[in-house]
Design a protein around this motif. Sequence first.
Motif, PDB file in Angstrom:
ATOM      1  N   ILE B 253       0.850  -1.197   0.000  1.00  0.00           N
ATOM      2  CA  ILE B 253       0.000   0.000   0.000  1.00  0.00           C
ATOM      3  C   ILE B 253       0.880   1.239   0.000  1.00  0.00           C
ATOM      4  CG2 ILE B 253      -1.716   1.327   1.325  1.00  0.00           C
ATOM      5  CD1 ILE B 253      -2.655  -1.344   2.543  1.00  0.00           C
ATOM      6  N   THR B 254       0.542   2.198  -0.830  1.00  0.00           N
ATOM      7  CA  THR B 254       1.195   3.501  -0.725  1.00  0.00           C
ATOM      8  C   THR B 254       0.137   4.570  -0.945  1.00  0.00           C
ATOM      9  OG1 THR B 254       3.069   4.858  -1.418  1.00  0.00           O
ATOM     10  CG2 THR B 254       1.977   3.590  -3.155  1.00  0.00           C
ATOM     11  N   LYS B 255       0.216   5.614  -0.145  1.00  0.00           N
ATOM     12  CA  LYS B 255      -0.881   6.585  -0.108  1.00  0.00           C
ATOM     13  C   LYS B 255      -0.310   7.981   0.137  1.00  0.00           C
ATOM     14  CE  LYS B 255      -4.539   4.975   2.140  1.00  0.00           C
ATOM     15  NZ  LYS B 255      -5.451   4.621   3.253  1.00  0.00           N
ATOM     16  N   ARG B 256      -0.858   8.953  -0.550  1.00  0.00           N
ATOM     17  CA  ARG B 256      -0.464  10.343  -0.352  1.00  0.00           C
ATOM     18  C   ARG B 256      -1.334  10.921   0.756  1.00  0.00           C
ATOM     19  NH1 ARG B 256       0.928  14.243  -4.877  1.00  0.00           N
ATOM     20  NH2 ARG B 256       0.227  12.703  -6.379  1.00  0.00           N
ATOM     21  N   LEU B 263       3.878   4.050   3.079  1.00  0.00           N
ATOM     22  CA  LEU B 263       4.546   3.051   2.252  1.00  0.00           C
ATOM     23  C   LEU B 263       4.689   1.797   3.104  1.00  0.00           C
ATOM     24  CD1 LEU B 263       5.970   2.389  -0.393  1.00  0.00           C
ATOM     25  CD2 LEU B 263       7.983   3.611   0.405  1.00  0.00           C
ATOM     26  N   ARG B 264       3.866   0.780   2.816  1.00  0.00           N
ATOM     27  CA  ARG B 264       3.788  -0.337   3.753  1.00  0.00           C
ATOM     28  C   ARG B 264       3.312  -1.625   3.097  1.00  0.00           C
ATOM     29  NH1 ARG B 264      -1.988   0.537   5.923  1.00  0.00           N
ATOM     30  NH2 ARG B 264      -2.639   2.507   4.998  1.00  0.00           N
ATOM     31  N   VAL B 265       3.753  -2.728   3.666  1.00  0.00           N
ATOM     32  CA  VAL B 265       3.333  -4.064   3.233  1.00  0.00           C
ATOM     33  C   VAL B 265       2.897  -4.809   4.483  1.00  0.00           C
ATOM     34  CG1 VAL B 265       4.124  -6.293   2.353  1.00  0.00           C
ATOM     35  CG2 VAL B 265       4.917  -4.178   1.277  1.00  0.00           C
ATOM     36  N   ILE B 346       8.416   9.936   3.704  1.00  0.00           N
ATOM     37  CA  ILE B 346       7.631   8.746   4.009  1.00  0.00           C
ATOM     38  C   ILE B 346       7.287   8.841   5.490  1.00  0.00           C
ATOM     39  CG2 ILE B 346       7.617   6.215   4.041  1.00  0.00           C
ATOM     40  CD1 ILE B 346       8.079   7.400   1.232  1.00  0.00           C
ATOM     41  N   ILE B 347       6.022   8.685   5.838  1.00  0.00           N
ATOM     42  CA  ILE B 347       5.679   8.808   7.266  1.00  0.00           C
ATOM     43  C   ILE B 347       5.878   7.461   7.962  1.00  0.00           C
ATOM     44  CG2 ILE B 347       4.127  10.747   6.884  1.00  0.00           C
ATOM     45  CD1 ILE B 347       1.783   8.995   7.087  1.00  0.00           C
ATOM     46  N   SER B 348       6.224   7.541   9.238  1.00  0.00           N
ATOM     47  CA  SER B 348       6.506   6.315   9.987  1.00  0.00           C
ATOM     48  C   SER B 348       5.204   5.559  10.233  1.00  0.00           C
ATOM     49  CB  SER B 348       7.169   6.644  11.317  1.00  0.00           C
ATOM     50  OG  SER B 348       6.190   7.070  12.234  1.00  0.00           O
ATOM     51  N   MET B 349       5.305   4.255  10.436  1.00  0.00           N
ATOM     52  CA  MET B 349       4.120   3.419  10.636  1.00  0.00           C
ATOM     53  C   MET B 349       3.306   3.918  11.824  1.00  0.00           C
ATOM     54  SD  MET B 349       2.669   1.011   8.936  1.00  0.00           S
ATOM     55  CE  MET B 349       1.021   0.418   9.301  1.00  0.00           C
ATOM     56  N   GLU B 350       3.946   4.423  12.835  1.00  0.00           N
ATOM     57  CA  GLU B 350       3.257   4.958  14.022  1.00  0.00           C
ATOM     58  C   GLU B 350       2.253   6.060  13.649  1.00  0.00           C
ATOM     59  OE1 GLU B 350       4.482   5.145  17.914  1.00  0.00           O
ATOM     60  OE2 GLU B 350       4.175   3.066  17.323  1.00  0.00           O
ATOM     61  N   GLU B 351       2.559   6.785  12.579  1.00  0.00           N
ATOM     62  CA  GLU B 351       1.712   7.916  12.177  1.00  0.00           C
ATOM     63  C   GLU B 351       0.647   7.522  11.150  1.00  0.00           C
ATOM     64  OE1 GLU B 351       1.784  10.844  13.618  1.00  0.00           O
ATOM     65  OE2 GLU B 351       3.459  10.203  14.907  1.00  0.00           O
ATOM     66  N   VAL B 352       0.720   6.291  10.685  1.00  0.00           N
ATOM     67  CA  VAL B 352      -0.245   5.856   9.670  1.00  0.00           C
ATOM     68  C   VAL B 352      -1.620   5.700  10.306  1.00  0.00           C
ATOM     69  CG1 VAL B 352      -0.932   3.843   8.292  1.00  0.00           C
ATOM     70  CG2 VAL B 352       1.386   4.775   8.091  1.00  0.00           C
ATOM     71  N   GLU B 353      -2.650   6.130   9.555  1.00  0.00           N
ATOM     72  CA  GLU B 353      -4.018   5.977  10.043  1.00  0.00           C
ATOM     73  C   GLU B 353      -4.689   4.840   9.290  1.00  0.00           C
ATOM     74  OE1 GLU B 353      -7.090   9.024   9.970  1.00  0.00           O
ATOM     75  OE2 GLU B 353      -5.863  10.127  11.393  1.00  0.00           O
ATOM     76  N   LYS B 408      -4.814   6.431  14.424  1.00  0.00           N
ATOM     77  CA  LYS B 408      -3.369   6.368  14.202  1.00  0.00           C
ATOM     78  C   LYS B 408      -2.810   5.097  14.822  1.00  0.00           C
ATOM     79  CE  LYS B 408      -1.835  10.887  13.075  1.00  0.00           C
ATOM     80  NZ  LYS B 408      -1.033  12.048  13.395  1.00  0.00           N
ATOM     81  N   GLU B 409      -1.841   4.516  14.145  1.00  0.00           N
ATOM     82  CA  GLU B 409      -1.235   3.279  14.626  1.00  0.00           C
ATOM     83  C   GLU B 409      -0.676   3.452  16.045  1.00  0.00           C
ATOM     84  OE1 GLU B 409      -0.562   0.371  12.382  1.00  0.00           O
ATOM     85  OE2 GLU B 409       1.164  -0.586  13.332  1.00  0.00           O
ATOM     86  N   LYS B 410      -0.141   4.598  16.357  1.00  0.00           N
ATOM     87  CA  LYS B 410       0.435   4.761  17.694  1.00  0.00           C
ATOM     88  C   LYS B 410      -0.641   4.689  18.778  1.00  0.00           C
ATOM     89  CE  LYS B 410       0.856   9.816  17.339  1.00  0.00           C
ATOM     90  NZ  LYS B 410       1.849  10.884  17.146  1.00  0.00           N
ATOM     91  N   ASN B 411      -1.847   5.165  18.460  1.00  0.00           N
ATOM     92  CA  ASN B 411      -2.945   5.021  19.437  1.00  0.00           C
ATOM     93  C   ASN B 411      -3.268   3.547  19.660  1.00  0.00           C
ATOM     94  OD1 ASN B 411      -2.989   7.747  19.156  1.00  0.00           O
ATOM     95  ND2 ASN B 411      -5.110   7.891  18.427  1.00  0.00           N
ATOM     96  N   THR B 412      -3.349   2.823  18.548  1.00  0.00           N
ATOM     97  CA  THR B 412      -3.652   1.398  18.658  1.00  0.00           C
ATOM     98  C   THR B 412      -2.546   0.681  19.434  1.00  0.00           C
ATOM     99  OG1 THR B 412      -4.485   1.678  16.430  1.00  0.00           O
ATOM    100  CG2 THR B 412      -4.515  -0.549  17.297  1.00  0.00           C
TER     101      THR B 412
END
Lengths: 439, 439
Positions: B253-256, B263-265, B346-353, B408-412
């Motif tokens: 997955i990649t998303k703007r 940028l993640r798998v 590229i944003i860190s996974m922690e910041e991904v929603e 956000k992943e960090k909340n989870t």
Amino acid sequence: MKPIHVGLLGVGTVGGGTYTVLRRNQQEITRRTGRNIIIRMIADLDQERIRTLTAGDNDVVATSDALEIARHPDIDIVVELIGGQTIAKQAILEAIAHGKHVVTANKALLANHGNEIFAAAQQHNVIVAFEAAVAGGIPIIKALREGLAANQIEWIAGIINGTSNYILSEMRTKGLDFDTALASAQQLGYAEADPTFDIKGFDAAHKITIMAALAFGIPVRFDQTYIEGITQLANEDIRYAEELGYRIKLLGITKRTSSGIELRVHPTLIPAKRLIANVEGVMNAIIAQGDAVGPTLYYGAGAGAEPTASAVIADLVDVTRLMTSNPEHRVPVLAFLPELLSDTPIISMEEVETAYYLRLQVADQPGVLADISRILADNDISISAMIQKEHLSARNKVSIIMLLHKTKEKNTNAAIKKIQNLPVIADKIIRIRLEELGN
Amino acid sequence: MKPIHVGLLGVGTVGGGTYTVLRRNQQEITRRTGRNIIIRMIADLDQERIRTLTAGDNDVVATSDALEIARHPDIDIVVELIGGQTIAKQAILEAIAHGKHVVTANKALLANHGNEIFAAAQQHNVIVAFEAAVAGGIPIIKALREGLAANQIEWIAGIINGTSNYILSEMRTKGLDFDTALASAQQLGYAEADPTFDIKGFDAAHKITIMAALAFGIPVRFDQTYIEGITQLANEDIRYAEELGYRIKLLGITKRTSSGIELRVHPTLIPAKRLIANVEGVMNAIIAQGDAVGPTLYYGAGAGAEPTASAVIADLVDVTRLMTSNPEHRVPVLAFLPELLSDTPIISMEEVETAYYLRLQVADQPGVLADISRILADNDISISAMIQKEHLSARNKVSIIMLLHKTKEKNTNAAIKKIQNLPVIADKIIRIRLEELGN
């Protein structure tokens, strides 16, 4: 680099979308191409429409005369989005004669007069690009001409008319009959007040004709395309098909065979498990089968302002890059070099080999099935599945649904004719073609 | 026109397929390009393999030295199908330095050293083409770089590792656990003896990294890609997901987003009704969502000799056409002009929603759900669905399956950490991400 000057003919839905998307994404597009692509002139009979669209954009010259743009020395590329086959054709030929490249979404024009237009373009060393003419925003023309260039294309099958697909989706998921589903499509703007063009299969036929030319390197042969629309489809048959593991879709199909090229549009049973069977609503999808790549599928919006504009602008970007190159090195307009097009014939529908779904309404009495089976066998047709259903209204009749193995259409025609004449057959036999589309 | 001389490095599966397809379809390809594309030299350490492949073709020069071909004055285009990042890289850079165009299927090399290779190519005005590096025979690179050029790409999500998709299909349709499904994949040749690369997500990560660069005009940033494979997936979760209307797929997955690029798998729940959820076995499919075109999907074989050869040869045809053109007018290697690439982070996974699926194995006693819900609420996470199941083995435990709304992943992470510490939580909490992929 010098900006590219575009003349836009027609600012209806797609023309408006093209103007809007080109402006909104100007920066992103320039990051790709290194040069500005600017709409310098717009022609539309409705001048007010141009004013509303271009409000605040003082660099656009408005005119009501498409030919003025086609001839104008400041214009590099003419985008024809007028539609129809009169002014549109005249403007395109005029633009070509004046050495301008052309981008068009006009499938009807290309299907009917493509050979003439492409010949003129070749003579004047200009490009005619038409990604938007088939399946809206899906880059299927590019896939066929370039992405699959290593392959001998074996066949193409596509859901290429969103209106029909929407109607068929509604009929299946909501149990509607054709007329009700059509009315719903009209209410939502998915079908026009006069929907003939879509529901009778003409629009799909234009598109499959163009794809056949690209796939096999043959001239555009719309007059030889077999066309059958969805107007006769009963909900009953959609349900029986479902029960047998199939969905009914309006497909455009073209196939290379040893005796020629099949080119046809008709409602088709396809296995429900195929990806393309699950394309719902107004969306489009095309399967292209190549000898090396195997099956590939392309899916997306087949119509609408911005999806179609996406294809028009992709063509503008392509033309911008290719216009400076030696015409010898451009992608040929019909994928193959004009002097190497083949004259492989289109075979008549009678000679096409396919499988079939039949529904027969028969008197509920002994021996009926034996008579039917005998006639089929006499015509070298074998049955692959059969179900019997109570007749929906008449107590003394039953419905027999049969799937037939692949056979020549003329055999099926002959058998149906004989079966129809049996005294036990009450109504017109329903016949729908069936394609497995892989294994 | 003068024929194009190709030097082929490596005749393993894809190299062999390329030679075979190019010869089989020579005539059709020449009808498209107007000139012959001929494999003049082949390098492989196994000389016998070359002899077997080219038996009867006396025009091919065999060598065991890839660099000899990379430097040879008779060669116009070098096709690198050696794989790996040592000789392959050296040969590609050598070919570029000698002014030769390069076609490669080497995703690992491009993901890790693409920026260096592309810079060298730009410096020497040569083309590096790599359609075969992503999703085998599907012309997705061409779609992203050219077909969707009008769009701001919003996101891409793809099933781009056939091995993993085969394993997940087997787990779901046959109720197998991961190890059994992997063994079956190995037996059929769909997984290698050491399957790490595929099942741990690295291969998918290489491909999504390359697509992200093309979609957003950023450098290749493999080192910043978040990667999680499918090795931890339990059949249980596939079944519960199904019950909730979802399928689990390994997606790239990649998303703007407004704060940067995702940028993640990772394994992902996606609605079962989406077309891509129904892509089974070793097949690949990619959704690309553009602001104008909306969602588009591309489906086909992601690996194999001839499907991959289809992409390699399409690149050869493209390069053949473009090599004579002014480099300024070629499609830029990363879709955007090199000098206009953006440094969007590229944003860190922690910041991904994203949304989530959780499975918690808890003591079957009152108040447990209240405690869990409280912790989720404290972290601003809301629950969208919940089911409770008997524990598969322990009588005094139950399994709670929850779907969480986007957060956000960090909340989870924070919430899971706290829930995990509750005394009633018996085992490691299972967390799988969920994407709706449209509406």
